[in-house]
Enzyme design. Sequence first.
Site, mmCIF file in Angstrom:
data_model
loop_
_atom_site.group_PDB
_atom_site.id
_atom_site.type_symbol
_atom_site.label_atom_id
_atom_site.label_comp_id
_atom_site.label_asym_id
_atom_site.label_seq_id
_atom_site.Cartn_x
_atom_site.Cartn_y
_atom_site.Cartn_z
ATOM 1 N N ARG A 68 0.807 -1.072 -0.076
ATOM 2 C CA ARG A 68 0.154 0.140 -0.049
ATOM 3 C C ARG A 68 0.868 1.452 0.068
ATOM 4 O O ARG A 68 0.661 2.183 0.776
ATOM 5 C CB ARG A 68 -1.126 0.074 1.095
ATOM 6 C CG ARG A 68 -1.934 -1.366 1.214
ATOM 7 C CD ARG A 68 -2.881 -1.191 -0.108
ATOM 8 N NE ARG A 68 -3.774 -2.455 -0.004
ATOM 9 C CZ ARG A 68 -3.413 -3.516 -0.536
ATOM 10 N NH1 ARG A 68 -2.347 -3.527 -1.358
ATOM 11 N NH2 ARG A 68 -4.481 -4.480 -0.656
ATOM 12 N N SER B 222 -11.498 -0.734 2.692
ATOM 13 C CA SER B 222 -10.730 -0.921 4.106
ATOM 14 C C SER B 222 -10.298 0.154 4.487
ATOM 15 O O SER B 222 -9.476 1.014 3.904
ATOM 16 C CB SER B 222 -9.509 -1.852 3.882
ATOM 17 O OG SER B 222 -10.040 -3.105 3.321
ATOM 18 N N GLU C 153 -5.430 3.802 5.886
ATOM 19 C CA GLU C 153 -5.274 3.600 4.425
ATOM 20 C C GLU C 153 -6.144 4.704 3.645
ATOM 21 O O GLU C 153 -5.432 5.130 2.557
ATOM 22 C CB GLU C 153 -6.045 2.163 4.051
ATOM 23 C CG GLU C 153 -5.599 1.828 2.584
ATOM 24 C CD GLU C 153 -5.912 0.355 2.237
ATOM 25 O OE1 GLU C 153 -6.679 0.201 1.521
ATOM 26 O OE2 GLU C 153 -5.408 -0.533 3.146
#
Length: 283
Positions: free
Chosen positions: A158, A209, A279
């Site tokens: 990520r 998420s 995130e």
Amino acid sequence: MEIKYNFDLTLFNSYRLNAKCKKAIFPSTENDIVQIFKDENNYVLIGSGHNIILSKPIYDETFIILTETLNTIKLEGDVLEVEAGVWMTDLAIKAQELGLSGLEVFYDIPSSLGGAIVMNAGASGHEIKDVLVKVRYLDLQDMQIKEILKEEMSFEYRNSFFQRNTDKIVLKAWLKLAPKDCDSIQSFMDEIKTQRWAKQPKDLPNAGSVFKRPPGYFVGAIIDELNLKGYSVGGAKISEKHGGFIVNYNNATGEDIIQLIQHVKKCVLDRFQVDLEIEQRII
């Protein structure tokens, strides 16, 4: 290039938060983008709006929106040349129609290609870097358009060169895929979508998420153990279906979501000594 004033951003963020900006610009070409960044010095750049939290109801900043207009896809052999505004679902469908495999896991993932590259999006053990060849970008340091190979981008979980260098704006990417039977690709995509809909709260607005997966843990399992599913602040709550998701179930505000995130982070830190990393991007 389109310019709109007093623009409603509700449909340009997947939480469906009510917000407006004084001006929104939709560039159509690379030249548009270069000119916009020369002219604008107080701006917010977004793609499809699927990984963002709008923290305010009104924005003085100009929103530069790289979707809807910056969305062409070209085929060169088994390589797709794709502009940054293309939605990943549309891209996966196009690849399937062409009999090209490698993007199946991105079917039904909420992101534009540009956003997927910036955060190295992925699922089921696959990431966008796996099919990436190179990226074309605008460097705001010298206002030059440049290209960078995958090997030079230092991808991590990520994370990417572009997340670490926010003055580099993704314009286009080349993706190398593998020929495969169209029906097999479609079958895999359908299977992925079925699994995703079974586990994730697709019936309510959300942005995927909320937290990155910490080493040695799964966010959903941690939140289950803390009995936080269904916990709410204002119109935002932790999904009963998947603890790693926050949903807008009753006209939530960005502040509701941020307060809920802070509560989860505190609970997890107190219990597990794990500092969850967000995130999603708070604007």
